[in-house]
Design a protein around this motif. Structure first.
Motif, PDB file in Angstrom:
ATOM      1  N   TRP A 168      22.505  64.536 -49.663  1.00  0.00           N
ATOM      2  CA  TRP A 168      23.138  62.927 -49.452  1.00  0.00           C
ATOM      3  C   TRP A 168      23.536  62.315 -48.073  1.00  0.00           C
ATOM      4  O   TRP A 168      24.064  60.937 -48.353  1.00  0.00           O
ATOM      5  CB  TRP A 168      24.354  64.593 -49.322  1.00  0.00           C
ATOM      6  CG  TRP A 168      25.686  63.932 -50.431  1.00  0.00           C
ATOM      7  CD1 TRP A 168      26.810  63.450 -49.191  1.00  0.00           C
ATOM      8  CD2 TRP A 168      26.418  62.925 -51.319  1.00  0.00           C
ATOM      9  NE1 TRP A 168      28.042  62.643 -50.006  1.00  0.00           N
ATOM     10  CE2 TRP A 168      27.807  62.114 -51.293  1.00  0.00           C
ATOM     11  CE3 TRP A 168      25.732  63.338 -52.361  1.00  0.00           C
ATOM     12  CZ2 TRP A 168      28.083  61.954 -52.086  1.00  0.00           C
ATOM     13  CZ3 TRP A 168      26.279  61.840 -53.506  1.00  0.00           C
ATOM     14  CH2 TRP A 168      27.576  61.191 -53.755  1.00  0.00           C
ATOM     15  N   ASP A 169      23.210  63.232 -47.200  1.00  0.00           N
ATOM     16  CA  ASP A 169      22.994  62.346 -46.154  1.00  0.00           C
ATOM     17  C   ASP A 169      21.910  61.229 -45.892  1.00  0.00           C
ATOM     18  O   ASP A 169      22.437  60.836 -45.678  1.00  0.00           O
ATOM     19  CB  ASP A 169      23.058  63.674 -44.701  1.00  0.00           C
ATOM     20  CG  ASP A 169      23.129  63.237 -43.543  1.00  0.00           C
ATOM     21  OD1 ASP A 169      23.859  62.373 -43.214  1.00  0.00           O
ATOM     22  OD2 ASP A 169      22.094  62.997 -42.978  1.00  0.00           O
ATOM     23  N   ASP A 196      21.364  59.868 -48.557  1.00  0.00           N
ATOM     24  CA  ASP A 196      21.716  58.933 -49.686  1.00  0.00           C
ATOM     25  C   ASP A 196      22.551  57.804 -48.266  1.00  0.00           C
ATOM     26  O   ASP A 196      22.357  56.331 -48.934  1.00  0.00           O
ATOM     27  CB  ASP A 196      22.004  59.291 -50.114  1.00  0.00           C
ATOM     28  CG  ASP A 196      22.739  58.183 -51.763  1.00  0.00           C
ATOM     29  OD1 ASP A 196      21.429  57.636 -52.119  1.00  0.00           O
ATOM     30  OD2 ASP A 196      23.881  58.139 -52.108  1.00  0.00           O
ATOM     31  N   ALA A 197      23.680  58.048 -47.638  1.00  0.00           N
ATOM     32  CA  ALA A 197      24.255  57.400 -47.174  1.00  0.00           C
ATOM     33  C   ALA A 197      23.238  56.917 -46.206  1.00  0.00           C
ATOM     34  O   ALA A 197      24.146  55.601 -46.467  1.00  0.00           O
ATOM     35  CB  ALA A 197      24.859  58.697 -46.181  1.00  0.00           C
ATOM     36  N   TYR A 233      21.854  53.529 -47.458  1.00  0.00           N
ATOM     37  CA  TYR A 233      23.281  52.650 -47.717  1.00  0.00           C
ATOM     38  C   TYR A 233      22.838  51.475 -46.910  1.00  0.00           C
ATOM     39  O   TYR A 233      23.191  50.147 -46.569  1.00  0.00           O
ATOM     40  CB  TYR A 233      24.343  52.966 -48.046  1.00  0.00           C
ATOM     41  CG  TYR A 233      23.959  52.811 -49.782  1.00  0.00           C
ATOM     42  CD1 TYR A 233      24.681  51.894 -50.285  1.00  0.00           C
ATOM     43  CD2 TYR A 233      23.543  54.373 -50.211  1.00  0.00           C
ATOM     44  CE1 TYR A 233      24.654  52.323 -52.036  1.00  0.00           C
ATOM     45  CE2 TYR A 233      23.997  54.638 -51.944  1.00  0.00           C
ATOM     46  CZ  TYR A 233      24.609  53.123 -52.396  1.00  0.00           C
ATOM     47  OH  TYR A 233      24.162  53.122 -53.941  1.00  0.00           O
ATOM     48  N   ASN A 234      23.321  52.550 -45.462  1.00  0.00           N
ATOM     49  CA  ASN A 234      24.401  51.878 -44.199  1.00  0.00           C
ATOM     50  C   ASN A 234      22.437  51.503 -43.344  1.00  0.00           C
ATOM     51  O   ASN A 234      23.252  50.372 -43.121  1.00  0.00           O
ATOM     52  CB  ASN A 234      23.857  52.707 -43.045  1.00  0.00           C
ATOM     53  CG  ASN A 234      24.999  53.188 -43.502  1.00  0.00           C
ATOM     54  OD1 ASN A 234      26.091  53.396 -43.705  1.00  0.00           O
ATOM     55  ND2 ASN A 234      25.366  54.809 -42.683  1.00  0.00           N
ATOM     56  N   ASN A 245      30.145  53.905 -42.684  1.00  0.00           N
ATOM     57  CA  ASN A 245      29.536  54.507 -43.806  1.00  0.00           C
ATOM     58  C   ASN A 245      29.444  53.776 -45.450  1.00  0.00           C
ATOM     59  O   ASN A 245      31.049  53.850 -45.673  1.00  0.00           O
ATOM     60  CB  ASN A 245      30.247  55.887 -44.447  1.00  0.00           C
ATOM     61  CG  ASN A 245      29.824  57.083 -44.751  1.00  0.00           C
ATOM     62  OD1 ASN A 245      28.490  55.997 -46.160  1.00  0.00           O
ATOM     63  ND2 ASN A 245      29.036  58.121 -45.173  1.00  0.00           N
ATOM     64  N   ARG A 290      28.089  53.520 -47.891  1.00  0.00           N
ATOM     65  CA  ARG A 290      27.899  54.186 -49.163  1.00  0.00           C
ATOM     66  C   ARG A 290      29.685  54.454 -49.481  1.00  0.00           C
ATOM     67  O   ARG A 290      29.972  54.834 -50.598  1.00  0.00           O
ATOM     68  CB  ARG A 290      27.244  55.391 -49.787  1.00  0.00           C
ATOM     69  CG  ARG A 290      27.234  55.972 -50.907  1.00  0.00           C
ATOM     70  CD  ARG A 290      26.417  57.686 -50.861  1.00  0.00           C
ATOM     71  NE  ARG A 290      27.434  58.269 -50.223  1.00  0.00           N
ATOM     72  CZ  ARG A 290      27.103  59.013 -49.478  1.00  0.00           C
ATOM     73  NH1 ARG A 290      25.199  59.801 -50.285  1.00  0.00           N
ATOM     74  NH2 ARG A 290      27.483  60.086 -48.372  1.00  0.00           N
ATOM     75  N   ASP A 291      30.499  55.364 -48.648  1.00  0.00           N
ATOM     76  CA  ASP A 291      32.263  56.210 -49.377  1.00  0.00           C
ATOM     77  C   ASP A 291      32.065  54.952 -48.907  1.00  0.00           C
ATOM     78  O   ASP A 291      33.685  55.128 -50.059  1.00  0.00           O
ATOM     79  CB  ASP A 291      32.322  56.923 -47.937  1.00  0.00           C
ATOM     80  CG  ASP A 291      31.037  58.676 -47.672  1.00  0.00           C
ATOM     81  OD1 ASP A 291      30.306  58.487 -48.706  1.00  0.00           O
ATOM     82  OD2 ASP A 291      31.737  59.065 -47.092  1.00  0.00           O
ATOM     83  N   ARG A 348      34.834  57.939 -51.421  1.00  0.00           N
ATOM     84  CA  ARG A 348      33.846  59.469 -49.956  1.00  0.00           C
ATOM     85  C   ARG A 348      34.700  60.532 -51.670  1.00  0.00           C
ATOM     86  O   ARG A 348      35.202  61.147 -52.070  1.00  0.00           O
ATOM     87  CB  ARG A 348      35.556  59.703 -49.161  1.00  0.00           C
ATOM     88  CG  ARG A 348      34.931  61.249 -48.509  1.00  0.00           C
ATOM     89  CD  ARG A 348      35.415  61.274 -46.755  1.00  0.00           C
ATOM     90  NE  ARG A 348      35.451  62.067 -46.422  1.00  0.00           N
ATOM     91  CZ  ARG A 348      34.117  62.801 -45.754  1.00  0.00           C
ATOM     92  NH1 ARG A 348      32.910  62.384 -46.321  1.00  0.00           N
ATOM     93  NH2 ARG A 348      34.196  63.876 -45.682  1.00  0.00           N
TER      94      ARG A 348
END
Length: 87
Positions: free
Chosen positions: A39-40, A42-43, A46-47, A68, A70-71, A76
């Motif tokens: 998950w981290d 993936d974030a 995106y960043n 962030n 993605r969020d 979120r």
């Protein structure tokens, strides 16, 4: 005259459309299986891919930067727990 959505204020809308194309990103390392680590990653992906362009655009509109991406885009993820006082 205000539209119905304008009268409601901020209403989150998510549309998921089928596509033969995967979302852009980076492949996950094959040896990593921990969901929190994935998950981290993936974030971070995106960043790295969209953060600079998104924040340049937001700055041109006078908006603060997003930490962030993605969020910010997808929302979120939250964990919902049932209260002990509820049946």
């Amino acid at each position: 005259m205000l539209s119905r959505l304008d009268r409601l204020g901020d209403v989150p809308v998510v549309a998921m459309l089928p596509s033969p194309h995967p979302l852009p990103g980076r492949p996950f390392p094959p040896d990593v299986t921990d969901n929190r680590v994935l998950w981290d990653l993936d974030a971070r992906s995106y960043n790295a891919l969209f953060g600079a362009a998104l924040n340049i655009h937001r700055a041109s509109l006078g908006q603060p930067p997003v930490d962030n991406v993605r969020d910010h885009v997808w929302g979120r993820a939250t964990t919902r727990t049932r209260s002990s006082s509820r049946p």
